[in-house]
Design a protein around this motif. Sequence first.
Motif, mmCIF file in Angstrom:
data_model
loop_
_atom_site.group_PDB
_atom_site.id
_atom_site.type_symbol
_atom_site.label_atom_id
_atom_site.label_comp_id
_atom_site.label_asym_id
_atom_site.label_seq_id
_atom_site.Cartn_x
_atom_site.Cartn_y
_atom_site.Cartn_z
ATOM 1 N N TYR A 76 41.713 -36.682 10.220
ATOM 2 C CA TYR A 76 40.571 -36.485 11.115
ATOM 3 C C TYR A 76 40.484 -35.003 11.465
ATOM 4 N N GLN A 77 39.293 -34.416 11.301
ATOM 5 C CA GLN A 77 39.095 -32.992 11.561
ATOM 6 C C GLN A 77 38.639 -32.741 12.996
ATOM 7 N N VAL B 4 40.024 -32.808 15.991
ATOM 8 C CA VAL B 4 40.290 -33.837 16.988
ATOM 9 C C VAL B 4 41.383 -33.398 17.956
ATOM 10 N N ALA B 5 41.556 -34.210 18.996
ATOM 11 C CA ALA B 5 42.581 -33.961 20.004
ATOM 12 C C ALA B 5 43.174 -35.301 20.407
ATOM 13 N N ARG B 6 44.091 -35.283 21.376
ATOM 14 C CA ARG B 6 44.731 -36.523 21.806
ATOM 15 C C ARG B 6 43.683 -37.549 22.241
ATOM 16 N N GLY B 7 43.850 -38.742 21.734
ATOM 17 C CA GLY B 7 42.872 -39.795 21.953
ATOM 18 C C GLY B 7 42.305 -40.338 20.660
ATOM 19 N N ILE B 8 42.472 -39.592 19.543
ATOM 20 C CA ILE B 8 41.947 -40.075 18.276
ATOM 21 C C ILE B 8 42.647 -41.374 17.867
ATOM 22 N N GLY B 9 43.876 -41.573 18.350
ATOM 23 C CA GLY B 9 44.569 -42.830 18.080
ATOM 24 C C GLY B 9 43.839 -44.020 18.678
ATOM 25 N N LEU B 10 43.209 -43.820 19.826
ATOM 26 C CA LEU B 10 42.409 -44.881 20.450
ATOM 27 C C LEU B 10 41.153 -45.165 19.629
ATOM 28 N N GLN B 11 40.526 -44.114 19.108
ATOM 29 C CA GLN B 11 39.362 -44.297 18.238
ATOM 30 C C GLN B 11 39.763 -45.075 16.989
ATOM 31 N N ASP B 12 40.887 -44.697 16.396
ATOM 32 C CA ASP B 12 41.393 -45.392 15.217
ATOM 33 C C ASP B 12 41.681 -46.858 15.540
ATOM 34 N N MET B 13 42.211 -47.101 16.726
ATOM 35 C CA MET B 13 42.497 -48.460 17.188
ATOM 36 C C MET B 13 41.200 -49.253 17.365
ATOM 37 N N ALA B 14 40.184 -48.592 17.934
ATOM 38 C CA ALA B 14 38.921 -49.281 18.223
ATOM 39 C C ALA B 14 38.223 -49.747 16.956
ATOM 40 N N VAL B 15 38.283 -48.936 15.890
ATOM 41 C CA VAL B 15 37.521 -49.283 14.691
ATOM 42 C C VAL B 15 38.347 -50.038 13.655
ATOM 43 N N ARG B 16 39.687 -49.930 13.725
ATOM 44 C CA ARG B 16 40.524 -50.555 12.701
ATOM 45 C C ARG B 16 41.270 -51.790 13.202
ATOM 46 N N GLY B 17 41.303 -52.007 14.524
ATOM 47 C CA GLY B 17 41.961 -53.181 15.060
ATOM 48 C C GLY B 17 43.421 -53.262 14.672
ATOM 49 N N GLU B 18 43.837 -54.379 14.097
ATOM 50 C CA GLU B 18 45.244 -54.573 13.750
ATOM 51 C C GLU B 18 45.738 -53.588 12.700
ATOM 52 N N ALA B 19 44.832 -52.929 11.995
ATOM 53 C CA ALA B 19 45.222 -51.961 10.973
ATOM 54 C C ALA B 19 45.364 -50.555 11.535
ATOM 55 N N ARG C 219 50.744 -30.570 16.855
ATOM 56 C CA ARG C 219 49.347 -30.150 16.692
ATOM 57 C C ARG C 219 48.674 -31.063 15.682
ATOM 58 N N PHE C 220 47.348 -31.054 15.707
ATOM 59 C CA PHE C 220 46.592 -31.883 14.775
ATOM 60 C C PHE C 220 46.304 -31.164 13.468
ATOM 61 N N ASP C 221 46.289 -29.828 13.497
ATOM 62 C CA ASP C 221 45.915 -29.075 12.306
ATOM 63 C C ASP C 221 47.030 -28.098 11.935
ATOM 64 N N GLY C 222 46.700 -27.084 11.189
ATOM 65 C CA GLY C 222 47.672 -26.100 10.743
ATOM 66 C C GLY C 222 47.767 -26.071 9.232
ATOM 67 N N ASP C 223 48.217 -24.935 8.699
ATOM 68 C CA ASP C 223 48.293 -24.763 7.248
ATOM 69 C C ASP C 223 49.467 -25.532 6.661
ATOM 70 N N THR D 206 48.888 -37.176 16.815
ATOM 71 C CA THR D 206 48.759 -35.897 16.119
ATOM 72 C C THR D 206 48.922 -36.070 14.614
ATOM 73 N N VAL D 207 49.678 -37.098 14.191
ATOM 74 C CA VAL D 207 49.908 -37.318 12.761
ATOM 75 C C VAL D 207 48.639 -37.739 12.030
ATOM 76 N N LEU D 208 47.570 -38.059 12.765
ATOM 77 C CA LEU D 208 46.309 -38.452 12.145
ATOM 78 C C LEU D 208 45.422 -37.254 11.837
ATOM 79 N N GLY D 209 45.843 -36.063 12.286
ATOM 80 C CA GLY D 209 45.069 -34.846 12.055
ATOM 81 C C GLY D 209 45.278 -34.292 10.654
ATOM 82 N N THR D 210 44.639 -33.166 10.383
ATOM 83 C CA THR D 210 44.628 -32.614 9.018
ATOM 84 C C THR D 210 45.957 -31.998 8.613
ATOM 85 N N GLY D 211 46.813 -31.623 9.574
ATOM 86 C CA GLY D 211 48.088 -31.023 9.220
ATOM 87 C C GLY D 211 48.998 -31.996 8.492
ATOM 88 N N THR D 212 49.440 -33.038 9.188
ATOM 89 C CA THR D 212 50.322 -34.028 8.566
ATOM 90 C C THR D 212 49.628 -34.749 7.415
#
Length: 359
Positions: free
Chosen positions: A292-293, A295-310, A268-272, A121-127
């Motif tokens: 990430y705009q 999004v829902a749970r699972g975006i961490g896997l997408q981030d993992m898939a494209v960024r690898g060790e980062a 949550r991923f968003d919020g003011d 959730t910390v990868l969403g627009t809120g945090t």
Amino acid sequence: MRIGIIGCGVISRQYLASFDELPDVQLVAVADLDPARAEAAAEGREGVRVLSVDELLADPEVDTVLNLTIPAAHADVDLRAIAGGKNVYSEKPFAVTTEEGAGVLAAAQKAGVLTGSAPDTVLGTGTQTARVAIDVGEIGTPIAAVATMVTPGHERWHPQPDFYYVPGGGPLLDMGPYYIHSLVTLLGPIAEVIGAGSRLRTERTIGSGPREGEIIPVTTETHVTGVLVHESGALTTLIMSFDGVATSAHPIEVHGTTGTLAVPDPNRFDGDVEVKRLGGEDWETLPVAGGYQGVARGIGLQDMAVRGEALRASGELGQHVLEVMNAVLESARNGTRVEVASTVARPEAVELQDVRVTA
């Protein structure tokens, strides 16, 4: 990245709902100790196979195990997956004990595989918008934060709430990861803690589902408070409760030398995101500036898939947060200030982007 899910309980529905929107992630298999739950998770999903846990762990078509089991099983399942050469991404908390979590990281490093940890959730627009506000100096130098979560308890709505009230559960290990992952993202890692806790009820009554009315025991603290001393010198006051009714406080407030930032619910991923500036009269809503705009749970896997060790929602971050939480509980038990042995790099900020932008 080809994903196999182990554990098809309540939280799996949120992950299942988002897989079709993740361009670099493909769900290929599911498993659960209850075959009926695995069958339900795979229903209507072309190419998703229902396997036993052992079969999924041995399946060469699975690159990464998404571990959605109960907390007590997180480390064991992760270690078995790592032994099979697979990446792991675990629901929170990363493990139950600090020692278990450290064992998972050591095994992964030796095997040369990746570890990830919810919450993402910390990868969403809120945090992430709050992160931008801090980084550009909207509130001057951050000096303190307050993180508050008050609820009467999950047994009111969860049909199988037992694991919330044993070690590895409670408000701190269940909900704390959302808040502390966000706090580390905003203010950096934590060096030491002071904690206190209470458990005023020894039993809870299930409020829904086939076990409605059943009484379950409580063997962990259900109200925990503490002070987290960040390496930066900022101090966070933490309040996590399954004993109260509600709160009117912002989920997270970050106080700086020239302003205060109100951060939305980290579950949550968003919020003011709002700011009250020194000398200003009203709270001002800041424009969305990071994350990430949509999004829902699972975006961490997408981030993992494209960024690898980062990857940002990393096992190292999950382990640091786990150690922080267990240190708070240790401090509560012993009445002492407890140092946090681990540290972690403040995760890289997420530029404002659509989920389909793989960068």
